[in-house]
Write a protein that holds these residues in place. Structure first.
Motif, PDB file in Angstrom:
ATOM      1  N   VAL A 367      30.223  24.730  20.621  1.00 32.93           N
ATOM      2  CA  VAL A 367      31.678  24.590  20.579  1.00 32.93           C
ATOM      3  C   VAL A 367      32.050  23.121  20.413  1.00 32.93           C
ATOM      4  N   GLY A 368      32.890  22.844  19.443  1.00 35.77           N
ATOM      5  CA  GLY A 368      33.333  21.478  19.202  1.00 35.77           C
ATOM      6  C   GLY A 368      34.590  21.449  18.361  1.00 35.77           C
ATOM      7  N   GLU A 369      35.050  20.249  18.045  1.00 37.74           N
ATOM      8  CA  GLU A 369      36.253  20.107  17.229  1.00 37.74           C
ATOM      9  C   GLU A 369      35.942  20.447  15.773  1.00 37.74           C
ATOM     10  N   ILE A 370      36.835  21.191  15.148  1.00 39.72           N
ATOM     11  CA  ILE A 370      36.691  21.516  13.732  1.00 39.72           C
ATOM     12  C   ILE A 370      37.077  20.288  12.916  1.00 39.72           C
ATOM     13  N   VAL A 371      36.161  19.849  12.057  1.00 33.20           N
ATOM     14  CA  VAL A 371      36.404  18.708  11.180  1.00 33.20           C
ATOM     15  C   VAL A 371      36.086  19.127   9.743  1.00 33.20           C
ATOM     16  N   GLY A 372      36.631  18.393   8.797  1.00 32.51           N
ATOM     17  CA  GLY A 372      36.381  18.761   7.409  1.00 32.51           C
ATOM     18  C   GLY A 372      36.494  17.562   6.484  1.00 32.51           C
ATOM     19  N   ARG A 373      35.979  17.743   5.287  1.00 36.73           N
ATOM     20  CA  ARG A 373      36.151  16.755   4.224  1.00 36.73           C
ATOM     21  C   ARG A 373      36.099  17.487   2.886  1.00 36.73           C
ATOM     22  N   GLY A 374      36.812  16.948   1.923  1.00 41.19           N
ATOM     23  CA  GLY A 374      36.785  17.566   0.606  1.00 41.19           C
ATOM     24  C   GLY A 374      38.133  17.575  -0.065  1.00 41.19           C
ATOM     25  N   GLY A 375      38.242  18.412  -1.086  1.00 40.24           N
ATOM     26  CA  GLY A 375      39.363  18.353  -2.011  1.00 40.24           C
ATOM     27  C   GLY A 375      40.713  18.690  -1.437  1.00 40.24           C
ATOM     28  N   MET A 384      51.635   5.298   8.007  1.00 41.82           N
ATOM     29  CA  MET A 384      51.036   5.290   9.347  1.00 41.82           C
ATOM     30  C   MET A 384      49.526   5.095   9.219  1.00 41.82           C
ATOM     31  N   PRO A 385      49.083   3.927   8.792  1.00 39.69           N
ATOM     32  CA  PRO A 385      47.651   3.734   8.547  1.00 39.69           C
ATOM     33  C   PRO A 385      46.795   3.871   9.795  1.00 39.69           C
ATOM     34  N   GLU A 386      47.309   3.447  10.958  1.00 40.90           N
ATOM     35  CA  GLU A 386      46.512   3.542  12.182  1.00 40.90           C
ATOM     36  C   GLU A 386      46.286   4.990  12.577  1.00 40.90           C
ATOM     37  N   VAL A 387      47.354   5.796  12.479  1.00 44.40           N
ATOM     38  CA  VAL A 387      47.226   7.211  12.816  1.00 44.40           C
ATOM     39  C   VAL A 387      46.300   7.908  11.823  1.00 44.40           C
ATOM     40  N   SER A 388      46.418   7.550  10.550  1.00 46.11           N
ATOM     41  CA  SER A 388      45.536   8.127   9.536  1.00 46.11           C
ATOM     42  C   SER A 388      44.082   7.796   9.841  1.00 46.11           C
ATOM     43  N   ALA A 389      43.811   6.534  10.188  1.00 47.53           N
ATOM     44  CA  ALA A 389      42.443   6.125  10.486  1.00 47.53           C
ATOM     45  C   ALA A 389      41.889   6.873  11.692  1.00 47.53           C
ATOM     46  N   GLU A 390      42.712   7.077  12.706  1.00 42.43           N
ATOM     47  CA  GLU A 390      42.274   7.812  13.893  1.00 42.43           C
ATOM     48  C   GLU A 390      41.932   9.253  13.545  1.00 42.43           C
ATOM     49  N   THR A 391      42.762   9.862  12.685  1.00 44.99           N
ATOM     50  CA  THR A 391      42.536  11.256  12.286  1.00 44.99           C
ATOM     51  C   THR A 391      41.284  11.382  11.429  1.00 44.99           C
ATOM     52  N   TRP A 392      40.876  10.312  10.771  1.00 47.44           N
ATOM     53  CA  TRP A 392      39.698  10.326   9.906  1.00 47.44           C
ATOM     54  C   TRP A 392      38.495   9.639  10.542  1.00 47.44           C
ATOM     55  N   ALA A 393      38.419   9.594  11.849  1.00 47.88           N
ATOM     56  CA  ALA A 393      37.306   8.938  12.537  1.00 47.88           C
ATOM     57  C   ALA A 393      35.975   9.571  12.143  1.00 47.88           C
ATOM     58  N   HIS A 394      34.940   8.751  12.098  1.00 42.96           N
ATOM     59  CA  HIS A 394      33.574   9.182  11.786  1.00 42.96           C
ATOM     60  C   HIS A 394      33.444   9.732  10.362  1.00 42.96           C
ATOM     61  N   GLY A 395      34.426   9.437   9.497  1.00 43.86           N
ATOM     62  CA  GLY A 395      34.307   9.877   8.112  1.00 43.86           C
ATOM     63  C   GLY A 395      34.701  11.321   7.868  1.00 43.86           C
ATOM     64  N   TRP A 396      35.420  11.934   8.814  1.00 42.66           N
ATOM     65  CA  TRP A 396      35.842  13.328   8.681  1.00 42.66           C
ATOM     66  C   TRP A 396      37.309  13.444   9.072  1.00 42.66           C
ATOM     67  N   HIS A 397      37.983  14.451   8.499  1.00 37.58           N
ATOM     68  CA  HIS A 397      39.327  14.784   8.971  1.00 37.58           C
ATOM     69  C   HIS A 397      39.205  15.605  10.244  1.00 37.58           C
ATOM     70  N   HIS A 398      39.904  15.155  11.298  1.00 36.58           N
ATOM     71  CA  HIS A 398      39.856  15.839  12.588  1.00 36.58           C
ATOM     72  C   HIS A 398      41.083  16.738  12.735  1.00 36.58           C
ATOM     73  N   THR A 399      40.842  18.021  12.997  1.00 33.77           N
ATOM     74  CA  THR A 399      41.936  18.990  13.061  1.00 33.77           C
ATOM     75  C   THR A 399      42.596  19.056  14.434  1.00 33.77           C
ATOM     76  N   GLY A 400      41.873  18.649  15.493  1.00 29.13           N
ATOM     77  CA  GLY A 400      42.390  18.864  16.847  1.00 29.13           C
ATOM     78  C   GLY A 400      42.177  20.279  17.340  1.00 29.13           C
ATOM     79  N   ASP A 401      41.557  21.130  16.520  1.00 26.89           N
ATOM     80  CA  ASP A 401      41.254  22.502  16.924  1.00 26.89           C
ATOM     81  C   ASP A 401      39.799  22.596  17.354  1.00 26.89           C
ATOM     82  N   VAL A 402      39.540  23.396  18.348  1.00 24.54           N
ATOM     83  CA  VAL A 402      38.191  23.607  18.857  1.00 24.54           C
ATOM     84  C   VAL A 402      37.684  24.960  18.368  1.00 24.54           C
TER      85      VAL A 402
END
Length: 525
Positions: A367-375, A384-402
Motif C-alpha cells: 500500500v502506497g501513494e499512487i504516482v504516475g508519469r506520461g502523456g 505556482m512553481p513551488e507547488v508544482s515541484a512538490e507535486t512532482w517530487a521524485h520525478g513522478w506526479h503525486h496524486t495524494g491517493d493511497v
C-alpha cells in the motif's frame, strides 16, 4: 493536437452528421464549424490575444459547446467556471487566471455583472442565450454569416506545449489551484478515451451517440470533447434528471454516457429503472468517486454489460487507469469479483506506480501513494512553481491517493492520503468502511469519518443517507463487524438527509468532521 484540430478532422469527414442535440434544437458538424469561425473571428476582432483566458459560466446549453470550440479556434485558453462554487471563490479564481472574456448564460446574469465589476481584466461580456444589458447575445456577437474563415494559427506539432485550459482543482482548503492543461496532455487524454471506448458494431448506429448530463464546465466537458474526437452525436441535457436520462437513452439510442456513482445510485432507486431498454448502451462510464462494489453489481444487472470505470485527476487527466465493461461484467458474474472494487489497470499513455514516503516504488499488494508519469500529466499549476515541484517530487506526479496493485496489474484505491482514521493505534481507511456499509440494501450513500473518543482517540463513524428498506444502526454495525472486523466497523452510525459536498461533488469531509470536532484541542484536516 489542438482541440480544434480534432473537431475539424471530424467535420471534414462528416459535415452533415448531427453533432449536437440540446434544448430542442440540433446542429450538424458543418453548422457548428461555421459558427465557430464566425465567433472566433469576432473574438479576434475584439482584440483577443493568443492564449488569453476566456471564461465560460453557464448551465448546459448548446451555446456552451459553440463558445468552447470558438475560443480554441481563436487560440484562447478555456476557463470553465464551476457555478456550484461560491461566487466569491469564482471571482478570486478569475482574477488569478486574469480572464479577459466571459461567456455567460442569462441565468447567471447577476453573477456575471458582479464578476465584471470585481475582475478588472474582464473587457468583454457575451450572453450566450439572449441579449442581456450591455452584453450582446452569442448570435449578435459573432461575425455575419458568410464572413471569411479565421486564419489557422496551428503549427506542425499541434502546439503541444500551449494551453488548452486552466482548470480549477476542487479542494476544500484554501483557494483553488489552476491546473495547466496542455494541448499535448489533453490530446493524449482524448485519444486514450477514444481508443478505450471505441464503438463496437451494433444494430443501432455506425457512429457513437454520447449523452452528457453532468455539467459541461466539469467532467462532462472532456467527455463531450472525447465524443467529438470520435465523430459522435452529443445529446446534452440541462442537468441530471433520472427520468430524462432514461428517456434520452431510448429516444436517441445512446451508446456512451458518463455519470458519477451518486447519480447512478439515484437511478437504481427509481421505480422505472427496470422498465427501460438499455441495449444500445456500450459504455456507461463511472468516474469522479469510488463506486460501491455491490452497487456496481446491481448496475450490471440493470443496465447490462456496459458499466466501466476510470481513475484520474484534473492534474492527471481522467484516464490514468481503465476498467473496461467486459471486466466489470465478468466480475459481476463471479469471475474475479474483487475487481468490482478496482479502478482498473494503467492505460497505455501512462505509467502508474505506488510509492512510499521516501520515494521508493512498491510491489504487488503493498500500500502506497499512487504516482504516475506520461502523456496525460498536465503542465503543473498556473504560476505556482513551488507547488508544482512538490507535486512532482521524485520525478513522478503525486496524486495524494493511497492504493495497492494486485498481481494482475489491477489498482485498488484505498483512500486519500490525508483521509485516514487512526483508532486505538490502528489505521482505518474510510473507503473500506464506506464500501461495507453501502453494499447493504437501502443505503444510498455513506461517508466514514473519525470523531473524538476518550478511549479510541478517534471512533470510526458512518454518516448514512438511507432509502426504503435500509437497516437500522445496530444492523449496520453488526454487518460491518462481520465484513471488515471490529476495529474497522463503525462505533457510531448517524442518519442524515444529505451529505455535504464540495463544489465538484466530492464528499466535504472537513465540514462533516467540524460538527464533531468543534471545541476539541485538535481537529482532523
Amino acid at each position: 493536437m489542438r482541440n480544434i484540430d480534432y473537431f475539424d478532422r471530424q467535420e471534414r469527414l462528416h459535415p452533415d452528421r448531427v453533432l449536437l442535440i440540446a434544448n430542442g434544437q440540433s446542429l450538424t458538424y458543418g453548422e457548428v464549424h461555421a459558427l465557430t469561425h464566425r465567433t472566433a473571428g469576432a473574438l479576434l476582432d475584439a482584440g483577443l490575444a493568443h492564449q488569453e483566458a476566456v471564461a465560460v459560466m453557464s448551465p448546459n446549453h448548446p451555446g456552451v459547446l459553440v463558445a468552447m470550440l470558438s475560443l480554441w479556434r481563436a487560440g484562447a485558453t478555456w476557463i470553465p467556471v464551476n457555478t456550484r462554487n461560491a461566487l466569491s471563490d469564482n471571482v478570486v479564481y478569475l482574477n488569478y487566471v486574469r480572464a479577459t472574456v466571459l461567456f455567460y448564460h442569462s441565468h447567471y446574469a447577476d453573477d456575471a455583472r458582479h464578476v465584471q465589476q470585481s475582475v478588472p481584466t474582464i473587457r468583454l461580456m457575451v450572453c450566450i442565450d439572449q441579449p442581456e444589458g450591455d452584453a450582446p447575445s452569442l448570435d449578435q456577437f459573432m461575425r455575419p454569416a458568410g464572413s471569411p474563415p479565421v486564419a489557422d494559427w496551428g503549427d506542425p506539432g499541434g502546439n503541444g506545449d500551449e494551453l488548452t485550459a486552466i482548470i480549477a482543482t476542487g479542494g476544500t482548503t484554501g483557494p483553488a489551484k489552476g491546473v495547466r492543461v496542455l494541448n499535448r496532455s489533453w490530446g493524449t487524454m482524448l485519444e486514450t478515451i477514444g481508443n478505450g471506448m471505441a464503438l463496437k458494431p451494433n444494430a443501432y448506429t455506425d457512429y457513437p451517440v454520447f449523452l452528457a448530463t453532468a455539467p459541461l464546465t466539469h467532467a462532462a466537458g472532456p467527455f463531450t470533447m472525447a465524443g467529438i474526437t470520435m465523430g459522435a452525436t452529443i445529446v446534452v441535457l440541462p442537468q441530471f434528471d433520472a427520468d430524462a436520462v432514461m428517456d434520452a437513452v431510448v429516444e436517441h439510442r445512446v451508446t456512451h454516457t458518463f455519470l458519477p456513482p451518486t447519480a447512478v445510485y439515484t437511478m437504481l432507486a427509481h421505480p422505472r429503472v427496470r422498465e427501460i431498454d438499455y441495449s444500445s448502451l456500450q459504455f456507461f462510464l463511472l468516474a469522479g468517486s469510488a463506486c460501491a462494489p455491490e452497487k456496481l453489481r446491481q448496475m450490471v444487472e440493470i443496465f447490462g454489460p456496459c458499466m466501466c470505470q476510470s481513475y484520474g485527476q484534473t492534474e492527471f487527466h481522467l484516464v490514468a487507469t481503465w476498467l473496461p465493461p467486459e471486466v466489470v461484467a465478468a466480475a459481476a458474474a463471479g469471475d474475479h469479483p474483487e475487481r468490482l472494487a478496482s479502478c482498473g489497470r494503467q492505460t497505455y499513455s501512462v505509467r502508474v506506480e505506488l510509492m512510499d514516503d521516501d520515494g521508493n516504488l512498491l510491489g504487488v499488494d503493498e500500500v502506497g501513494e499512487i504516482v504516475g508519469r506520461g502523456g496525460i500529466v498536465g503542465g503543473g499549476y498556473f504560476e505556482m512553481p513551488e507547488v508544482s515541484a512538490e507535486t512532482w517530487a521524485h520525478g513522478w506526479h503525486h496524486t495524494g491517493d493511497v492504493g495497492r496493485r494486485d498481481a494482475d496489474g489491477y489498482y485498488y484505491i484505498v483512500d486519500r492520503k490525508k483521509d485516514m482514521i487512526v483508532t486505538g493505534g490502528f489505521n482505518v481507511f474510510c473507503t473500506e468502511v464506506e464500501a461495507a456499509v453501502t453494499e447493504l440494501p437501502g443505503i444510498l450513500e455513506c461517508a466514514a469519518i473519525g470523531i473524538p473518543d476518550d478511549k479510541w482517540g478517534e471512533a470510526v463513524t458512518a454518516l448514512v443517507v438511507a432509502g426504503p428498506g435500509a437497516p437500522d444502526a445496530a444492523a449496520i454495525i453488526a454487518h460491518c463487524k462481520d465484513r471488515i472486523g471490529s476495529v474497522k466497523a463503525p462505533k457510531h452510525v448517524f442518519f442524515k438527509d444529505a451529505l455535504p459536498r464540495t463544489a465538484v461533488g466530492k464528499f466535504d469531509k472537513k465540514t462533516m468532521r467540524a460538527e464533531f470536532w468543534e471545541g476539541q484541542d485538535r481537529g482532523v484536516a
